[in-house]
Structures are given as C-alpha cells and as structure tokens.
Design a protein around this motif. Sequence first.
Motif, PDB file in Angstrom:
ATOM      1  N   ALA A 183      12.075 -13.036  -2.930  1.00  0.00           N
ATOM      2  CA  ALA A 183      12.855 -12.139  -2.059  1.00  0.00           C
ATOM      3  C   ALA A 183      13.458 -12.945  -0.907  1.00  0.00           C
ATOM      4  O   ALA A 183      14.640 -12.761  -0.562  1.00  0.00           O
ATOM      5  CB  ALA A 183      11.950 -11.023  -1.521  1.00  0.00           C
ATOM      6  N   LYS A 184      12.669 -13.842  -0.337  1.00  0.00           N
ATOM      7  CA  LYS A 184      13.183 -14.670   0.769  1.00  0.00           C
ATOM      8  C   LYS A 184      14.329 -15.554   0.286  1.00  0.00           C
ATOM      9  O   LYS A 184      15.368 -15.668   0.940  1.00  0.00           O
ATOM     10  CB  LYS A 184      12.059 -15.557   1.331  1.00  0.00           C
ATOM     11  N   ALA A 185      14.151 -16.183  -0.878  1.00  0.00           N
ATOM     12  CA  ALA A 185      15.188 -17.088  -1.405  1.00  0.00           C
ATOM     13  C   ALA A 185      16.475 -16.305  -1.710  1.00  0.00           C
ATOM     14  O   ALA A 185      17.581 -16.767  -1.406  1.00  0.00           O
ATOM     15  CB  ALA A 185      14.666 -17.784  -2.656  1.00  0.00           C
ATOM     16  N   ILE A 186      16.323 -15.130  -2.301  1.00  0.00           N
ATOM     17  CA  ILE A 186      17.514 -14.330  -2.643  1.00  0.00           C
ATOM     18  C   ILE A 186      18.216 -13.874  -1.363  1.00  0.00           C
ATOM     19  O   ILE A 186      19.445 -13.938  -1.235  1.00  0.00           O
ATOM     20  CB  ILE A 186      17.107 -13.126  -3.529  1.00  0.00           C
ATOM     21  N   ASP A 187      17.419 -13.428  -0.394  1.00  0.00           N
ATOM     22  CA  ASP A 187      17.998 -12.974   0.874  1.00  0.00           C
ATOM     23  C   ASP A 187      18.781 -14.110   1.539  1.00  0.00           C
ATOM     24  O   ASP A 187      19.913 -13.918   2.004  1.00  0.00           O
ATOM     25  CB  ASP A 187      16.847 -12.488   1.784  1.00  0.00           C
ATOM     26  N   GLU A 188      18.182 -15.290   1.542  1.00  0.00           N
ATOM     27  CA  GLU A 188      18.848 -16.441   2.164  1.00  0.00           C
ATOM     28  C   GLU A 188      20.158 -16.765   1.429  1.00  0.00           C
ATOM     29  O   GLU A 188      21.181 -17.064   2.059  1.00  0.00           O
ATOM     30  CB  GLU A 188      17.919 -17.654   2.142  1.00  0.00           C
ATOM     31  N   SER A 189      20.125 -16.669   0.109  1.00  0.00           N
ATOM     32  CA  SER A 189      21.342 -16.999  -0.642  1.00  0.00           C
ATOM     33  C   SER A 189      22.438 -15.948  -0.415  1.00  0.00           C
ATOM     34  O   SER A 189      23.619 -16.244  -0.518  1.00  0.00           O
ATOM     35  CB  SER A 189      21.026 -17.148  -2.127  1.00  0.00           C
ATOM     36  N   ALA A 213       6.995  -6.562  -5.559  1.00  0.00           N
ATOM     37  CA  ALA A 213       6.952  -7.204  -4.234  1.00  0.00           C
ATOM     38  C   ALA A 213       8.358  -7.609  -3.802  1.00  0.00           C
ATOM     39  O   ALA A 213       8.778  -7.371  -2.656  1.00  0.00           O
ATOM     40  CB  ALA A 213       6.030  -8.425  -4.271  1.00  0.00           C
ATOM     41  N   ALA A 214       9.118  -8.208  -4.727  1.00  0.00           N
ATOM     42  CA  ALA A 214      10.474  -8.647  -4.396  1.00  0.00           C
ATOM     43  C   ALA A 214      11.349  -7.442  -4.062  1.00  0.00           C
ATOM     44  O   ALA A 214      12.099  -7.449  -3.069  1.00  0.00           O
ATOM     45  CB  ALA A 214      11.061  -9.437  -5.561  1.00  0.00           C
ATOM     46  N   ALA A 215      11.257  -6.387  -4.882  1.00  0.00           N
ATOM     47  CA  ALA A 215      12.106  -5.199  -4.674  1.00  0.00           C
ATOM     48  C   ALA A 215      11.806  -4.563  -3.319  1.00  0.00           C
ATOM     49  O   ALA A 215      12.716  -4.169  -2.578  1.00  0.00           O
ATOM     50  CB  ALA A 215      11.865  -4.199  -5.802  1.00  0.00           C
ATOM     51  N   LEU A 216      10.525  -4.483  -2.991  1.00  0.00           N
ATOM     52  CA  LEU A 216      10.135  -3.847  -1.718  1.00  0.00           C
ATOM     53  C   LEU A 216      10.742  -4.601  -0.522  1.00  0.00           C
ATOM     54  O   LEU A 216      11.342  -4.010   0.372  1.00  0.00           O
ATOM     55  CB  LEU A 216       8.605  -3.825  -1.646  1.00  0.00           C
ATOM     56  N   LEU A 217      10.617  -5.926  -0.549  1.00  0.00           N
ATOM     57  CA  LEU A 217      11.111  -6.720   0.596  1.00  0.00           C
ATOM     58  C   LEU A 217      12.643  -6.736   0.647  1.00  0.00           C
ATOM     59  O   LEU A 217      13.237  -6.629   1.729  1.00  0.00           O
ATOM     60  CB  LEU A 217      10.584  -8.153   0.519  1.00  0.00           C
ATOM     61  N   LEU A 218      13.287  -6.869  -0.508  1.00  0.00           N
ATOM     62  CA  LEU A 218      14.761  -6.924  -0.512  1.00  0.00           C
ATOM     63  C   LEU A 218      15.353  -5.603  -0.049  1.00  0.00           C
ATOM     64  O   LEU A 218      16.374  -5.567   0.644  1.00  0.00           O
ATOM     65  CB  LEU A 218      15.265  -7.290  -1.915  1.00  0.00           C
ATOM     66  N   ASN A 219      14.701  -4.503  -0.429  1.00  0.00           N
ATOM     67  CA  ASN A 219      15.173  -3.184   0.007  1.00  0.00           C
ATOM     68  C   ASN A 219      14.943  -3.021   1.512  1.00  0.00           C
ATOM     69  O   ASN A 219      15.801  -2.508   2.237  1.00  0.00           O
ATOM     70  CB  ASN A 219      14.436  -2.096  -0.771  1.00  0.00           C
ATOM     71  N   ARG A 220      13.777  -3.487   1.980  1.00  0.00           N
ATOM     72  CA  ARG A 220      13.466  -3.419   3.412  1.00  0.00           C
ATOM     73  C   ARG A 220      14.556  -4.149   4.211  1.00  0.00           C
ATOM     74  O   ARG A 220      14.938  -3.744   5.297  1.00  0.00           O
ATOM     75  CB  ARG A 220      12.103  -4.076   3.655  1.00  0.00           C
ATOM     76  N   ARG A 221      15.074  -5.218   3.656  1.00  0.00           N
ATOM     77  CA  ARG A 221      16.097  -6.028   4.314  1.00  0.00           C
ATOM     78  C   ARG A 221      17.470  -5.359   4.312  1.00  0.00           C
ATOM     79  O   ARG A 221      18.365  -5.749   5.035  1.00  0.00           O
ATOM     80  CB  ARG A 221      16.160  -7.377   3.590  1.00  0.00           C
ATOM     81  N   GLY A 222      17.649  -4.346   3.440  1.00  0.00           N
ATOM     82  CA  GLY A 222      18.912  -3.618   3.436  1.00  0.00           C
ATOM     83  C   GLY A 222      19.752  -3.821   2.195  1.00  0.00           C
ATOM     84  O   GLY A 222      20.832  -3.229   2.072  1.00  0.00           O
ATOM     85  N   HIS A 223      19.283  -4.663   1.267  1.00  0.00           N
ATOM     86  CA  HIS A 223      20.030  -4.831   0.017  1.00  0.00           C
ATOM     87  C   HIS A 223      19.750  -3.635  -0.904  1.00  0.00           C
ATOM     88  O   HIS A 223      18.666  -3.043  -0.832  1.00  0.00           O
ATOM     89  CB  HIS A 223      19.622  -6.133  -0.679  1.00  0.00           C
TER      90      HIS A 223
END
Length: 494
Positions: free
Chosen positions: A481-487, A166-176
């Motif tokens: 994923a949200k917390a990592i993206d924010e950081s 779940a985390a990988a899918l969202l973080l990749n969607r965000r562009g990381h």
Amino acid sequence: MGKATGFLEYEREEGRVTSPLERIQNFHEFHALLPMEEQQKQGARCMDCGVPFCQAGMMIAGMASGCPLHNLIPEMNDLVYHGNWAQAYVRLSATHCLPEFTSRVCPALCEAACTCGISDAPVSTKENERRVIEYAFANGLVSGDPPRVRTGKSVAVVGSGPAGLAAALLLNRRGHSVTVYERSDRPGGLLRYGIPNMKLEKSVIDRRIHLMEQAGVRFVCGTDIGKDLTGEELLSRYDRVLLACGASQPRDLDVPGRESKGIHFAVEFLSHVTKTLLDSDFSKLPDEDVKGKQVLVIGGGDTGNDCVGTAVRLGAAGVMQLEMMPQPPAERLPSNPWPEWPRVGKTDYGQEEAAAVFGSDPRRYQTTVKEFLADENGSVRSAVLVSLRPEKDEATGRLRMVPVEGSEEEIPADFVLIAAGFTGCEAYSADTFGVTISARGNVDAASDSCATSVPRVFAAGDMRRGQSLVVWAIAEGEAAAKAIDESLMGYTNL
Ligand SMILES: Cc1cc2nc3c(=O)[nH]c(=O)nc-3n(C[C@H](O)[C@H](O)[C@H](O)COP(=O)(O)OP(=O)(O)OC[C@H]3O[C@@H](n4cnc5c(N)ncnc54)[C@H](O)[C@@H]3O)c2cc1C
Ligand code: SF4
C-alpha cells in the motif's frame, strides 16, 4: 514500564481453553479471554527491555525473530497494564491494521523472542493483543477509516486474503478508490477458506469486511482475474493493480495409486467443509466422506493439523498424520539459542483432539507413502508406508530423507488428505499481466517496492514470498500500500 516487579509477581495466565472432547462437538472457537483485570496483570509482566527483540521482526539464522509488523509491544503491554485500553488500541493500530486475525492465528513470533521467555514463560502478548482489539470493537473504536478527501486515483486489488485486505484498507484510508476482486464466493482468502472456523470464526472476517465496505472499499466476489477479466482490461480501468492471489498451487505426491478416488488436497477439503458450514448457517455437517473412515493426513505441518482437527469433528474412525522429518526436540538445542525461532516440537489443537478421541498422538515421523491401493471401484482402501532416514547429500551437504529398505507396511486408509505444502502461485493469475515468475514459483518483486516486472503492477503476500503466515501477508499488504501510494502521489504518509 508500568510495574517494575510485574514479571516476578505474576505467573503467565491464559484464557480458558475448552477441553478437546467438548470442543470437537462443534466448529466454533474454543479460546476464551481472561477477565480484563487478569489481562492487565499479564501486561504488567512485560519488562520493557532495552532491546525488545519481540518487536524486532528480523531474520536470525534464516528464521524470523520477533513481530514482522514491528508492533510496539512493550508500549502496548504497558497500556494494557494501566487498563488504558483505548490508548493501547491506538498504539496497536500504529503498525497493525488487522489485529483481530493475528491475535487468533499468529504463531506469536513476538513471544518466542520475549526476554521473559529465557528463564520463564513469555509475556502473553498475543492474548493481550486480542483483548485490546476486541475491546476496541466492543466499544465502537474501530471504523473502516473512511477518507476525508478522495484523490481521484484508482487501485484494483486481486485477491482478498490478509495481504489484499491490508493493502485495500490502507489505500482506501489514503483516499484512493479501491476495488477488491475475489474469485471465491466470499472474501477473506485462506482466512475464510483454509484456516478452519474453530481457529478463526468467519464472523470476525465479515465484521471487518462490513466496515471496509462502509468506508468505500468495493468487493467484487466471484470474478476470476485471468479468466473472467484479463490483466489488460484491469490495467485499462485502474491506475494501479496489486496482485495478492496467494500461493495456492499444492505440492502433489507422485506415487502409484495417486489417481484413486478419495485422495484430496487439504485446502480443497478444508474449503468444502467451511463453505458447507457457512452456507447452512452451521446446521449441516459435511461428514458424508469422512464419517467412519480411516483418515490419512500426509504432511506434519499446520495445514495437516487443521485436517486432523476437522476429520475428528466429522466423525473419522481413526486419523494418522505423516511427517517426513524426524521428531523435533522438546526443548531448544544449544545450536538454536534464544531469540531465534525455537525449532522444538509442539502439539497443536488437532493432535490433542485426536489423542483425546483415539488414545494416542496421531503423528508418525520419518514416514511417507510409497503407494496407494484401491478397491474394485477405484476408491483408495489402503496405503503402503515406508520409513525414512536422514542421509547427507554429498553434492549439497544438506540432509535428505531416504527410504529404509524393507520397512514397508500396509495400513488401512479410505480417506486421504495431502497437506504437503505449496509450490507457488497459480500461473494464470500472473501470466494475464505478463509479470515474471521466479524459479520458486512466486511473482518476482522486491520486498520493499513490491513492484513487478510490469509497470503499474505490484505483488504482495504469499504470491510474492511463497506460502507463509498471516502476519507476513499483512506486513506485505501494508508495504505494498505504501509503495503504490508513493507511485501515485510522489510521496506516502501511510
Ligand atoms: C490450511 C491453512 C491453515 C493456515 N493456518 C495459518 C495459521 O494458523 N496462522 C498463520 O499465520 N498462517 C496460516 N496459514 C497461512 C496463511 O493463511 C497464508 O500465509 C495467508 O493467508 C496468505 O495471505 P495472502 O493474502 O497472501 O493469500 P491468500 O490468503 O491465499 O488469499 C489469496 C486470495 O486470492 C484469490 N485469488 C487467487 N487468484 C485469483 C484470481 N485470479 N482472481 C481473483 N482472486 C484470486 C484467492 O481465491 C484467495 O482468496 C494457513 C494456511 C493454510 C493453507
Ligand atoms: S502479530 Fe503475531 S508476532 Fe506480531 S505481536 Fe501479534 S501475535 Fe505477536
């Protein structure tokens, strides 16, 4: 609300379930879906309550009530009723990135908190969810969500279970740029090597992994972090690391004879069975240890039930499942009102199958093993059981189960599976990063920030909360994923 009188007009209907004696002939899923029009009627049963507990996902009396992902259930059910499947998928995806898994294996916390369930059968939200996601896959609506722009930031996810996926899918969607490290030969965590194939076909995992790879997520299997690569090495290569290694440390039994041959941990056994099936493309049954044996499963939970269903399929001569606690009531007690999670007894698929083959329910309540006895080769041949009774612990006020003197009984048991729960994560995966582990054996991290005691290292899923459910692991992966993206970005739009 699509149909004001739907809950009065339509009974709850579920897809056809293959009979126990038929389904134990193979390891495939046995829950069919309803025809589309019938499923629409099930959507019509949703009353769109003013206070939809089904989507609340809150703790009541120490137990979760409603969907932990806060799926927009009344809205999705309404779209199901109207046959607007594509829009129903959009609604479902707003909160949930992996519904093909929960719609097969979730205990449906939503349905336990459904208002219809107070006086009648709850709305079949879990099956509605499965119909929606399978429609979306069949009609090409599901993509891996490739990002339009890359951020230039990189994240390593350790562990490819539902939290890591779940985390990988969202973080990749965000562009990381996301790399998932997995020590097993195939990705999926307990979805792959834990939950048996008859509950979750492994092709369902492959379908999702394929889409994620197409969208840019890199999976590196067969790499054990803490052994093949150190935490320091990972932190030098990536901007952030997410630990999602699960809570796979099994609880053991400390009784004489435990060292005998033929006594295994449940997940070890279940993984071996699934791996043999997958490696042989379902042509080989790993039945050499089980066929014709008297199987004893220690642990009355879901894992124990999976062991029962698997042992039956492998040709066991008999199966007994032990549970330490008293048999739960058939219906809610006044002390356990709706919408609390119902503490009632249920008969799961494995127990149904054992009853169909051997003529009776395999469970024995208030019973544990006192000793194992071995033959001259050191292989287990029997177990000495002892009955338990509840007794109040004066110090804590809690009930504990104590042995009943003189209740010992020796039973034949030449294949034993320990499914007595888990005591936390495996320390080496945490130690290589130096993160703090709690007294309960989980990585210390807050549930919202997911931040560990080490900068740039986050934790989610069973590794953070202890052995739990797929739906919680996905909710934790999404939060991480949200917390990592924010950081990384200073804000998040995930
Ligand atoms: C037999 C069984 C049946 C279950 N059935 C259900 C069910 O029907 N419904 C339900 O909701 N829940 C069920 N559960 C619980 C559910 O599977 C877990 O709660 C969920 O999978 C946890 O997800 P996770 O991503 O946190 O960890 P996991 O799924 O445990 O995944 C962790 C992954 O990390 C990998 N890993 C660990 N350490 C390292 C390392 N150092 N380097 C690289 N990789 C590493 C592991 O190999 C594993 O693949 C079941 C559990 C078991 C054991
Ligand atoms: S994820 Fe589970 S609890 Fe949430 S809506 Fe689906 S079946 Fe219900």
